[in-house]
Scaffold this motif. Structure first.
Motif, short mmCIF file in Angstrom:
data_model
loop_
_atom_site.label_atom_id
_atom_site.label_comp_id
_atom_site.label_asym_id
_atom_site.label_seq_id
_atom_site.Cartn_x
_atom_site.Cartn_y
_atom_site.Cartn_z
N VAL A 106 0.84 -1.20 0.00
CA VAL A 106 0.00 0.00 0.00
C VAL A 106 0.87 1.24 0.00
CG1 VAL A 106 -1.91 -1.12 1.23
CG2 VAL A 106 -0.15 0.11 2.53
N ASN A 172 0.85 -7.71 2.59
CA ASN A 172 -0.47 -8.05 2.06
C ASN A 172 -1.30 -6.77 1.94
OD1 ASN A 172 -3.41 -8.71 2.24
ND2 ASN A 172 -2.63 -10.80 2.20
N PRO A 173 -1.64 -6.35 0.71
CA PRO A 173 -2.32 -5.06 0.54
C PRO A 173 -3.63 -4.95 1.30
CG PRO A 173 -1.49 -5.85 -1.57
CD PRO A 173 -1.34 -6.98 -0.59
N GLU A 174 -4.44 -6.00 1.23
CA GLU A 174 -5.75 -5.95 1.89
C GLU A 174 -5.59 -5.85 3.41
OE1 GLU A 174 -8.14 -9.23 0.71
OE2 GLU A 174 -8.19 -8.67 -1.42
N THR A 175 -4.65 -6.62 3.95
CA THR A 175 -4.44 -6.61 5.40
C THR A 175 -3.93 -5.25 5.87
OG1 THR A 175 -3.96 -8.98 5.41
CG2 THR A 175 -3.22 -7.71 7.31
N ARG A 177 -4.22 -2.30 4.37
CA ARG A 177 -5.25 -1.27 4.20
C ARG A 177 -6.32 -1.38 5.29
NH1 ARG A 177 -10.09 -0.22 1.49
NH2 ARG A 177 -10.18 1.86 0.52
N ALA A 178 -6.74 -2.61 5.56
CA ALA A 178 -7.78 -2.82 6.58
C ALA A 178 -7.30 -2.38 7.96
CB ALA A 178 -8.19 -4.29 6.60
N ARG A 182 -9.73 0.48 9.51
CA ARG A 182 -10.79 -0.16 10.30
C ARG A 182 -11.48 0.87 11.20
NH1 ARG A 182 -8.72 -0.86 15.43
NH2 ARG A 182 -6.43 -0.71 15.57
N GLN A 202 -3.88 3.54 -0.72
CA GLN A 202 -4.07 2.91 -2.03
C GLN A 202 -3.34 1.58 -2.08
OE1 GLN A 202 -2.51 5.20 -5.28
NE2 GLN A 202 -3.25 3.79 -6.86
N GLU A 203 -4.06 0.53 -2.49
CA GLU A 203 -3.42 -0.77 -2.71
C GLU A 203 -2.67 -0.74 -4.04
OE1 GLU A 203 -5.98 -4.14 -2.28
OE2 GLU A 203 -7.02 -3.31 -0.54
N ASP A 205 -0.14 -3.10 -6.74
CA ASP A 205 0.30 -4.46 -7.08
C ASP A 205 1.81 -4.64 -6.93
OD1 ASP A 205 -2.29 -5.23 -7.65
OD2 ASP A 205 -2.13 -4.73 -9.78
#
Length: 225
Positions: A106, A172-175, A177-178, A182, A202-203, A205
């Protein structure tokens, strides 16, 4: 020296490196509080000196490990040990900022009146969420990087970092960012405390983070045996 003994020596070097790296992580977390208490240039010199000496010790230990691995190469029956040591040494090079790294992650853009401690909180939040490598405005951050202020702008290990701030984290982008976004998390709290701060996450790649560039030339200080 026999292959088993050299392997044990290399393993001992690796354990020493891991211990030093762990101590440096603790020192980096302590530095966040030390910065808030700095009242003179002598105080700041002491904080930086602790981190610099730890840096030198870790680099010397990695060099010793590389020499042990070089001795083991070509020794009969040592291939699995060598590969294990090479893999672990490469991980330490990444943690120590000795090599550039690429991967998903991110990018956090921070625009507005943000404090040094706010930036350090964002960095710590990303580390806690599993970030494997970090950079602030294209300056690599390592375990003992000191985020501070010279009274006019933010500095990383003494080097000025102009606003706005772009914090890049590989993991891990999702982790990642979350963890930041949160409900009740750090970014919502910063936005609520100061509505003029604009923070976007921003995530990405593929991020590429540079080598840690703040080398230190020692004249008097030497690592303690």
């Amino acid at each position: 020296m026999t292959a088993p003994r050299r392997a044990w020596t290399a393993r001992l070097s690796l354990m020493t490196i891991s211990l030093i790296l762990g101590l440096l992580v603790v020192a980096q977390l302590r530095t966040r509080n030390d910065i808030a208490r700095v009242t003179s240039s002598d105080d700041w010199d002491y904080v930086v000196a602790e981190l610099v000496v730890g840096n030198a010790r870790l680099r010397n230990e990695i060099k010793a490990l590389e020499e042990d691995v070089a001795e083991l190469r070509g020794t009969e029956g040592a291939a699995p040990v060598v590969q294990s040591l090479v893999d672990e040494a490469n991980q330490l090079r990444v943690a120590n900022g000795l090599v550039a790294v690429s991967g998903p992650g991110v990018q956090v853009a921070v625009v507005g009146p943000v404090s040094v401690l706010d930036l350090q909180d964002l960095i710590n939040e990303l580390r806690n969420a599993g970030a494997e490598a970090l950079a602030l405005n294209d300056q690599r951050l390592i375990a003992w990087s000191a985020i501070a202020s010279d009274g006019e702008q933010v500095t990383v290990d003494g080097q000025p970092v102009p606003a706005p701030y772009y914090l890049s984290a590989i993991g891990n982008p999702e982790t990642l960012r979350a963890a930041l976004l949160r409900p009740g998390g750090l970014v919502p709290l910063l936005r609520a405390a100061n509505p003029s701060i604009v923070i976007t996450v921003q995530e990405i790649d593929r991020l590429t983070l540079p080598v840690y560039r703040q080398g230190v030339e020692f004249v008097y200080a030497r690592p303690t045996d």
